[in-house]
Scaffold this motif. Structure first.
Motif, PDB file in Angstrom:
ATOM      1  N   GLY A 174       0.815  -1.208   0.000  1.00  0.00           N
ATOM      2  CA  GLY A 174       0.000   0.000   0.000  1.00  0.00           C
ATOM      3  C   GLY A 174       0.848   1.257   0.000  1.00  0.00           C
ATOM      4  O   GLY A 174       1.941   1.294  -0.562  1.00  0.00           O
ATOM      5  N   TYR A 175       0.348   2.289   0.650  1.00  0.00           N
ATOM      6  CA  TYR A 175       1.020   3.584   0.649  1.00  0.00           C
ATOM      7  C   TYR A 175       1.993   3.694   1.817  1.00  0.00           C
ATOM      8  O   TYR A 175       1.656   3.341   2.949  1.00  0.00           O
ATOM      9  CB  TYR A 175      -0.009   4.711   0.713  1.00  0.00           C
ATOM     10  N   VAL A 176       3.197   4.177   1.526  1.00  0.00           N
ATOM     11  CA  VAL A 176       4.256   4.299   2.529  1.00  0.00           C
ATOM     12  C   VAL A 176       4.860   5.703   2.440  1.00  0.00           C
ATOM     13  O   VAL A 176       5.259   6.125   1.343  1.00  0.00           O
ATOM     14  CB  VAL A 176       5.370   3.253   2.304  1.00  0.00           C
ATOM     15  N   PRO A 177       4.957   6.426   3.561  1.00  0.00           N
ATOM     16  CA  PRO A 177       5.585   7.750   3.527  1.00  0.00           C
ATOM     17  C   PRO A 177       7.075   7.644   3.183  1.00  0.00           C
ATOM     18  O   PRO A 177       7.813   6.907   3.831  1.00  0.00           O
ATOM     19  CB  PRO A 177       5.385   8.274   4.954  1.00  0.00           C
ATOM     20  N   TRP A 178       7.473   8.381   2.158  1.00  0.00           N
ATOM     21  CA  TRP A 178       8.885   8.432   1.767  1.00  0.00           C
ATOM     22  C   TRP A 178       9.510   9.610   2.489  1.00  0.00           C
ATOM     23  O   TRP A 178       9.530  10.733   2.004  1.00  0.00           O
ATOM     24  CB  TRP A 178       8.991   8.584   0.255  1.00  0.00           C
ATOM     25  N   THR A 179       9.986   9.367   3.691  1.00  0.00           N
ATOM     26  CA  THR A 179      10.581  10.396   4.531  1.00  0.00           C
ATOM     27  C   THR A 179      11.803   9.825   5.238  1.00  0.00           C
ATOM     28  O   THR A 179      11.938   8.602   5.370  1.00  0.00           O
ATOM     29  CB  THR A 179       9.591  10.906   5.603  1.00  0.00           C
ATOM     30  N   PRO A 180      12.689  10.694   5.748  1.00  0.00           N
ATOM     31  CA  PRO A 180      13.884  10.208   6.445  1.00  0.00           C
ATOM     32  C   PRO A 180      13.591   9.412   7.709  1.00  0.00           C
ATOM     33  O   PRO A 180      14.464   8.695   8.193  1.00  0.00           O
ATOM     34  CB  PRO A 180      14.648  11.505   6.775  1.00  0.00           C
ATOM     35  N   ASN A 181      12.387   9.527   8.264  1.00  0.00           N
ATOM     36  CA  ASN A 181      12.092   8.791   9.491  1.00  0.00           C
ATOM     37  C   ASN A 181      11.104   7.640   9.293  1.00  0.00           C
ATOM     38  O   ASN A 181      10.640   7.058  10.274  1.00  0.00           O
ATOM     39  CB  ASN A 181      11.583   9.727  10.597  1.00  0.00           C
ATOM     40  N   VAL A 182      10.815   7.286   8.029  1.00  0.00           N
ATOM     41  CA  VAL A 182       9.925   6.138   7.798  1.00  0.00           C
ATOM     42  C   VAL A 182      10.555   5.140   6.827  1.00  0.00           C
ATOM     43  O   VAL A 182      10.980   4.063   7.233  1.00  0.00           O
ATOM     44  CB  VAL A 182       8.530   6.571   7.290  1.00  0.00           C
TER      45      VAL A 182
END
Length: 275
Positions: A174-182
């Protein structure tokens, strides 16, 4: 998922630690109840992303022992699951916790949990596998300004029934946050399934247009770190798949996974989005 990231995941990273200890005098101290809760919340948030229940609880007894272990890692500026009694600030309880926990130096609290999930420098992906272990029921946490001890052994519960059908993928379905903490597509990918034999398993990935993407380092990981797991790296050039700041979608096909004498296949998609 965007709302979950903004309202549940992100706030945990800004909770003050309020560590009351010090390496001077070997005072383990403690952290605030809110900070411990933020650590557990982060563990549960990653588990929810991976399709697991977010119901891991905090064991305060293990947390007190983990606090002593974190102090030892801070005081000696190194990590060890079997610290010698000659170490600065050594305690028997701290040593027990060190042997029962994920250990981090240079990260603490929720940031350490993210580092365990990324697990870029650990061939076994053991830290990630314990955080996403299907049977994990409780944790203990100890933190200093630059160390974390996350007790993950024991306190197991029954694995959710759905895990046998879906497995546990990271990055998650599904959807996943593309961020430095995820999460980041360039970190190792993994797929876990209790009792599975991945020795003959294969992985194929494609982009949002169905173009096949090259992968590398495909294979099973050593057993004994949570659930049985296989991993791989996305080795295709970013130009073949990166759509950021728009959504970046991947399709994953896993074949020839053996469980209880049966051969299983798994197909899923992962869509990275920039919050």
């Amino acid at each position: 998922m965007l709302a979950f990231y903004k309202t549940t995941m992100l706030p945990a990273f800004s909770v003050p630690m309020q560590w009351s200890g010090s390496t001077q005098g070997c005072v383990a101290g403690t952290t605030s109840a809110e900070y411990k809760a933020a650590v557990v919340n982060t563990v549960n948030s990653f588990r929810v992303l991976a399709g697991l229940p977010g119901n891991v609880t905090l064991n305060l007894t293990h947390s007190a022992m983990a606090q002593q272990a974190a102090l030892m890692m801070e005081a000696n500026s190194q990590l060890s699951h079997s610290p010698p009694s000659s170490w600065n600030c050594y305690t028997a309880d701290g040593a027990t916790a060190a042997g029962s926990s994920n250990l981090a130096l240079g990260n603490a609290g929720p940031n350490a949990v993210h580092a365990y999930i990324a697990d870029s420098g650990t061939a076994s992906l053991g830290h990630r596998r314990w955080v996403l272990y299907s049977r994990l029921g409780e944790v203990g946490t100890g933190d200093t300004t630059r160390a974390n001890t996350l007790w993950v052994f024991g306190g197991t519960v029954a694995a959710p029934a759905a895990v046998a059908d879906t497995g546990v993928a990271w990055p998650a379905r599904g959807y996943v946050p593309w961020t430095p903490n995820v999460a980041d597509p360039n970190h190792p990918w993994s797929f876990s399934l209790p009792g599975a034999d991945f020795s003959g398993a294969s992985v194929a990935m494609s982009n949002d247009q169905g173009q096949v993407l090259s992968v590398s380092n495909v294979g099973p990981l050593p057993d004994g770190y949570g659930d049985n797991t296989m991993s791989w790296k996305l080795s295709a050039a970013e130009s073949e798949w990166k759509r950021s700041p728009a959504d970046t979608k991947f399709n994953v096909q896993i074949r020839n996974v053996k469980v209880g004498g049966q051969v299983k296949s798994f197909d899923y998609s992962v869509t990275f989005f920039v919050p």
